[in-house]
Each structure stands twice: as structure tokens, then as C-alpha cells.
Design a protein around this motif. Structure first.
Motif, short mmCIF file in Angstrom:
data_model
loop_
_atom_site.label_atom_id
_atom_site.label_comp_id
_atom_site.label_asym_id
_atom_site.label_seq_id
_atom_site.Cartn_x
_atom_site.Cartn_y
_atom_site.Cartn_z
N GLU A 194 4.04 -5.47 4.89
CA GLU A 194 5.38 -5.43 5.49
C GLU A 194 5.49 -6.38 6.67
O GLU A 194 6.52 -7.05 6.85
CB GLU A 194 5.75 -4.01 5.91
CG GLU A 194 5.91 -3.02 4.75
CD GLU A 194 7.10 -3.31 3.86
OE1 GLU A 194 7.94 -4.17 4.22
OE2 GLU A 194 7.20 -2.70 2.78
N ASP A 195 4.45 -6.49 7.49
CA ASP A 195 4.46 -7.43 8.61
C ASP A 195 4.64 -8.86 8.12
O ASP A 195 5.40 -9.65 8.69
CB ASP A 195 3.16 -7.34 9.42
CG ASP A 195 3.03 -6.03 10.17
OD1 ASP A 195 4.02 -5.27 10.21
OD2 ASP A 195 1.94 -5.77 10.72
N VAL A 254 5.99 -9.87 5.27
CA VAL A 254 7.33 -10.05 4.72
C VAL A 254 8.34 -10.26 5.84
O VAL A 254 9.24 -11.11 5.75
CB VAL A 254 7.70 -8.85 3.82
CG1 VAL A 254 9.18 -8.84 3.50
CG2 VAL A 254 6.88 -8.88 2.52
N ARG A 255 8.18 -9.50 6.91
CA ARG A 255 9.13 -9.60 8.03
C ARG A 255 9.04 -10.96 8.73
O ARG A 255 10.01 -11.40 9.35
CB ARG A 255 8.89 -8.48 9.05
CG ARG A 255 9.55 -7.16 8.67
CD ARG A 255 9.58 -6.21 9.85
NE ARG A 255 8.24 -5.72 10.17
CZ ARG A 255 7.68 -4.64 9.63
NH1 ARG A 255 8.35 -3.92 8.75
NH2 ARG A 255 6.46 -4.26 9.98
N ARG A 256 7.89 -11.62 8.64
CA ARG A 256 7.72 -12.91 9.32
C ARG A 256 8.40 -14.07 8.57
O ARG A 256 8.48 -15.18 9.12
CB ARG A 256 6.24 -13.24 9.47
CG ARG A 256 5.55 -12.40 10.54
CD ARG A 256 4.20 -13.00 10.92
NE ARG A 256 3.42 -12.02 11.65
CZ ARG A 256 2.42 -11.31 11.11
NH1 ARG A 256 2.10 -11.49 9.85
NH2 ARG A 256 1.76 -10.43 11.83
N VAL A 257 8.83 -13.84 7.35
CA VAL A 257 9.47 -14.93 6.59
C VAL A 257 10.77 -15.34 7.29
O VAL A 257 11.62 -14.49 7.57
CB VAL A 257 9.77 -14.47 5.14
CG1 VAL A 257 10.62 -15.52 4.41
CG2 VAL A 257 8.47 -14.21 4.39
N PRO A 258 10.95 -16.62 7.62
CA PRO A 258 12.17 -17.05 8.32
C PRO A 258 13.42 -16.84 7.46
O PRO A 258 13.44 -17.26 6.29
CB PRO A 258 11.94 -18.54 8.57
CG PRO A 258 10.47 -18.75 8.41
CD PRO A 258 10.01 -17.73 7.41
N PRO A 302 0.80 -1.23 0.00
CA PRO A 302 0.00 0.00 0.00
C PRO A 302 0.83 1.28 0.00
O PRO A 302 0.27 2.37 -0.16
CB PRO A 302 -0.79 -0.11 1.31
CG PRO A 302 0.12 -0.87 2.22
CD PRO A 302 0.88 -1.84 1.35
N GLN A 303 2.14 1.17 0.17
CA GLN A 303 2.96 2.37 0.38
C GLN A 303 2.85 3.41 -0.75
O GLN A 303 2.78 4.61 -0.47
CB GLN A 303 4.43 1.99 0.60
CG GLN A 303 5.28 3.14 1.15
CD GLN A 303 4.76 3.66 2.48
OE1 GLN A 303 4.47 2.87 3.38
NE2 GLN A 303 4.60 4.98 2.61
#
Length: 458
Positions: free
Chosen positions: A260-261, A263-267, A43-44
Motif C-alpha cells: 500500500e505504501d 501504491v500511494r507513492r505513485v505520482p 498481504p491484506q
């Protein structure tokens, strides 16, 4: 990203175009009031546009639950307080306002009116932009009408997405175009949700906007014809359907988690982490690097212009996988691309290229292929419509999206040669067959295929 022809002092229309998915989304701004139509997963760009113009995002409109990408409608609404609008026929699982025939949204000095236009999907709408003089200025057509094409009607046949027959939806599209869109003023600007290369249509023009008048003259689907003829013409030669399409329809009906949340959770794994056996490894490096060394059984899905489409065509929506790239920037890029189709949760781990790459792939001798093609089992992994123009006699046609499931059909008595149309897909195809046919030499013809296409090879 530049203002479109309908922009004036009273209203500005901004198109945001994602070439990888051939997806167009829109911001409509009237003064400090803003609406977004069919937003992409990230959405950015819409927030940045609103900030630049000191505008408030008040409405997010979904023309239908998209099959080919994940929308950020729910995230934008949660972040900004905007209202989501969609047809009541969507039966959406997120908070929304029904937006159907007769419904309208006031946006500064202009209005947005809903038109129900079933056909591509049973719940498709188009959005009319009505200016302060009550004139129809533009229509945002979603996947109902493209420049030079209309949306395909065969994406909702699965029971999980409604079980709607393609013939019935094609008939609805015939009436939607003729009764709702073709009756609009010829000067009405047409802003579709897709451009060339989208799998939601088949002959989309390179132009990213048009007018109703131009489409009436040039769009094959809007020419005078009977309903049965329209259905026949529309249904022939539709492109393949990637594995992820039905999954994204259902995900968009519920609304996805914030981009973004997610994407950040991807190990993120250490380079030489122990990978779980049986989980597919997608190696996104260039084919030349892959051939020189890779993990046994890895699939060489190079990062490229259509990475998302081929990821969602080769790997199923419930299937876990590892992602491998040769730099942190490259790894972040493919993770974000995976998230655009809602696959970020399937990534079991993302890692940089390991130091130990024990498997190698043979390099093809192009002249040997040219002189003695009969020495190879040739596997053509193009789509069926492409393969109507054969390049090699007696090639075995298995389109890339079917190759993992049908690899057992490839004979093992000769070396195998894999080709596509330009060289991108054949890297993935050759690596799939290399893993499936142990002991059989598998060659990737790569971009050398272009030198064979001037005449068929016998």
C-alpha cells in the motif's frame, strides 16, 4: 475462496487464487497457529483470514524466488513478526530461517517439512504437511509440480539470476520429481503455486489442486521415461518469457517494499499535465475508445485479465511509463496490477484521460481483409507456439513481446494489418506499429480474427 479438501478440525488449508497471474497462495491453520506459503504482493487477504479465525501468522514460506509476481513475504514478516523460511540456496537478502531437507516447522498440532526439489529453479523447495498421526497429508509444490505439468526450467539462464542452463535444471527436475514427489503416498494432496495460463508452465490443467496418485496417472511429465527424453519433452514448446521475470527474481530475493505504501507513492497527475517527451504512455481504455482519440505514440494496453503479464512483456523493468485510464477506479486498478509485478516505481505519473486527444486510428473493413488479404502487410503477433497454426499465408510473425524492438522489420509499402488470437493483444500491437510507422495506415483486426480461424486465409 473456499476451504480445500485437506481441511479438517485439526488443520485448515485455504487457497487464495489470483486469476490475472494464475497464482495460488495458501494459508495453513492449525488452531490459532497459521503459516502462509508463497503470498501475493497484497498481504491484506492473509491478515483478514487470520483475523477471521483469531489466528497468528507465525511463518511465511517461500518455495523459491518467484519470477512472475512480487511476494509480500518481507512485508508480512515485518508487520506480524512471523519468521520467513526459504532454502539456504536462495541466498536471501532478508532475515530468514533456512528451510531445507530435514528442517521442520511445528504449527499447532501439525508439522511442515522441507523438501529440496531443484529444477524449476536451483533453490526450489516443496513443503510437506504432516498431521498429528505423522501421516503425509499434503504437499505444497510451488513451481516444481503443477496439476498436469511441471515448472519450466529455463527462467534462470540469465547471468543476473545465476546463469543456470535449462538442460541442467531440467535434469534436476527429473530427479526431484522421481525421487522426492512421486514416492509420496498416492493420497497426498497436491497444492501448486500456479494454475492454467501461468507462464511458469506450458500445459497446466484447469484444476487448482490434485493428488499424487492422480498426477502419476495423468501428468505427462511423470510418465515413465529416460532422463534425456524428459529433458527433450520438457524443453520443447515452452512459452515466451516476459521482460520482467529476471527482475522479479532479484526483487524477491531482497524482499519488496510494503504494497500500500508503494501504491500511494505513485505520482497522480492532473488530467492535462504536460508529459515528458519520449516516455511511453500506456492507455488502458478499451480499443474502441482509443481509436476514436488518443495521445500520439500511446500504446493501447487495455486493462484485462492478463494486464500484468502484457505490461511486463511490452515494457522493460527499468523503463519509466505513464498510465492513463478513464476513471479513478480504473486508474487505481491498473496501478495496483502494475505493483503486483513490481512496476509501481516505474510509473512516472498516473492520470485520467486528457481532454485533448489529437491522434485517431483507422477502423478495419473486415470484408476487405477477407476478400483481398494480399492488399495488406499482415503482422501476426501471437506467440510462436500459437503461430504453428497459421491464419494468413505469408504473415510476418513478430510476437508482441518483441514488437517494439522489431517494428523496423515491418515493410512500409502497404497498409499494415495486425492480428493476435482473440483481439486483446492486437490493440497493443497496432498502437505500437502506428507509432513506429508514421504515415503507414495500421489496422487492428481485433476480435474479428476469430471468424478467420476456422480456415486459413490465402
Amino acid at each position: 475462496m473456499s476451504p480445500l479438501p485437506s481441511s479438517t478440525a485439526s488443520v485448515q488449508i485455504q487457497q487464495f487464487y489470483d486469476k490475472g497471474l494464475a497464482h495460488a497462495s495458501y494459508a495453513i491453520r492449525s488452531g490459532r497457529h497459521m503459516a502462509i506459503i508463497d503470498p501475493a504482493r497484497d498481504p491484506q487477504p492473509y491478515y483478514d483470514f487470520a483475523d477471521e479465525h483469531e489466528a497468528t501468522i507465525e511463518a511465511v514460506i517461500e518455495t523459491h524466488p518467484h519470477a512472475d509476481f512480487v511476494s509480500s513475504h518481507l512485508e508480512i514478516a515485518q508487520e506480524t513478526g512471523a519468521t520467513i523460511y526459504c532454502s539456504r540456496l536462495v541466498k536471501a537478502g532478508y532475515p530468514h530461517q533456512p528451510f531445507d531437507d530435514g528442517n521442520r516447522i511445528e504449527l499447532g498440532s501439525v508439522e511442515l517439512h522441507a523438501l529440496n526439489t531443484p529444477g524449476h529453479s536451483p533453490d526450489s523447495i516443496c513443503v510437506l504437511l504432516i498431521d498429528e498421526l505423522a501421516q503425509v497429508r499434503a504437499v505444497f509444490t510451488g513451481d516444481t509440480l503443477f496439476v498436469g505439468d511441471v515448472g519450466r526450467p529455463d527462467l534462470r539462464e540469465g547471468e543476473n539470476v545465476g546463469g543456470h542452463s535449462r538442460e541442467a535444471l531440467a535434469a534436476q527436475l527429473y530427479h526431484s520429481t522421481r525421487q522426492k514427489l512421486m514416492t509420496l503416498p498416492a493420497t497426498t494432496r497436491v497444492y501448486p503455486a500456479h494454475g492454467p495460463g501461468s507462464l511458469c508452465g506450458k500445459t497446466t490443467s484447469p484444476d487448482l489442486d490434485s493428488t499424487i496418485g492422480k498426477e502419476l496417472k495423468t501428468n505427462y511429465a511423470l510418465q515413465p521415461m529416460r532422463e534425456d527424453e524428459f529433458i527433450r519433452v520438457l524443453l520443447e514448446d515452452q512459452p515466451f518469457m516476459p521482460k520482467y521475470f529476471g527482475y522479479d527474481v532479484m526483487l524477491n530475493k531482497q524482499g519488496a517494499l510494503p504494497f500500500e505504501d508503494s501504491v500511494r507513492r505513485v505520482p497522480r497527475l492532473q488530467t492535462d499535465a504536460l508529459l515528458e517527451p519520449g516516455v511511453v504512455v500506456l492507455d488502458t481504455r478499451p480499443a474502441e475508445q482509443f481509436r476514436q482519440g488518443h495521445l500520439p505514440g500511446a500504446i493501447n494496453l487495455m486493462d484485462g485479465g492478463k494486464f500484468e503479464t502484457w505490461l511486463g512483456s511490452i515494457v522493460g523493468p527499468e523503463e519509466p511509463f505513464y498510465l492513463l485510464a478513464d476513471s479513478q477506479i480504473a486508474l487505481d486498478t491498473v496501478i495496483r496490477k502494475a505493483a503486483k509485478i513490481g512496476y509501481e516505481g516505474n510509473i512516472k505519473g498516473a492520470l485520467l484521460t486528457p481532454s485533448h486527444l489529437p491522434a485517431t486510428s483507422p477502423t478495419v473493413e473486415v470484408e476487405q481483409v477477407r476478400q483481398n488479404p494480399q492488399q495488406f502487410t499482415i503482422v501476426d503477433i501471437r506467440n510462436r507456439a500459437e503461430a504453428k497454426q497459421p491464419i494468413f499465408d505469408n504473415a510476418l510473425l513478430i510476437p508482441l513481446p518483441e514488437l517494439r524492438e522489431r517494428a523496423h522489420e515491418v515493410p512500409r509499402d502497404k497498409p499494415v494489418l495486425v492480428h493476435c488470437a482473440g483481439g486483446y493483444r492486437s490493440a497493443a500491437g497496432a498502437s505500437i506499429l502506428e507509432a513506429a510507422l508514421p504515415g503507414v495506415p495500421v489496422y487492428d483486426l481485433g476480435d474479428a480474427i476469430t471468424s478467420f480461424q476456422t480456415q486459413a486465409v490465402h
